[in-house]
Design an enzyme around this catalytic site. Sequence first.
Site: not given
Ligand code: ADP
Length: 179
Positions: A14, A16-18, A86
């Site tokens: 959670s 991570a950036g998915k 997952s």
């Molecule tokens: P997830 O869906 O994995 O729970 P989120 O996409 O909701 O994660 O959140 C990821 C956070 O990390 C966001 O605030 C985003 O702006 C930040 N971030 C920083 N660098 C990156 C990157 N290279 N790719 C994706 N998100 C990033």
Amino acid sequence: MQQQGVTVWFTGLSGAGKTTISTALYQALLAQSFKVEILDGDTVRQHLTKGLGFSKADRDENIRRIGFVAQLLTRNGVIVLVSAISPYREIREEVRSKIGNFVEVYVNAPLTVCESRDVKGLYRKARAGEIKHFTGIDDPYEVPPNAEVECKTDQETIEESVAKVFTSLQQLGYLNHLV
Ligand code: ADP
């Protein structure tokens, strides 16, 4: 030439950036007239898999149902972007083998980074004991050993991460249709 379907499966902790990467990729693919859909874990849990919890059995069932829908779309020529924690390797592999056209993206950021981002405030709650079975805190995450793409989101910009996935889809021959 007809568009070939493929499921692009984003897995990772959670925060991570998915969702961020898959949403940006969705926009990039739409702009190039690809047929594309998103199945986001958080959204899917509000309808398709509503009522499921976070035990291993429920998490596996969540992934199985998402995989089922992704399979239907994929065989109809859609690029399906799945973003779901997952955490279990075996069920990811099961879904991969059912779907066939499958690209796994390991969205990798250290737990400390995900926790400091705390996009949804869930890590704070998990640390406070208000949420149990939280992946990375008191529930496992099994790293994918054979992911086609790895995005290290603590070291890359969002644009770099998105470009990595896009390029990989191109190289694997999934973006070849003529517009
Ligand atoms: P997830 O869906 O994995 O729970 P989120 O996409 O909701 O994660 O959140 C990821 C956070 O990390 C966001 O605030 C985003 O702006 C930040 N971030 C920083 N660098 C990156 C990157 N290279 N790719 C994706 N998100 C990033």
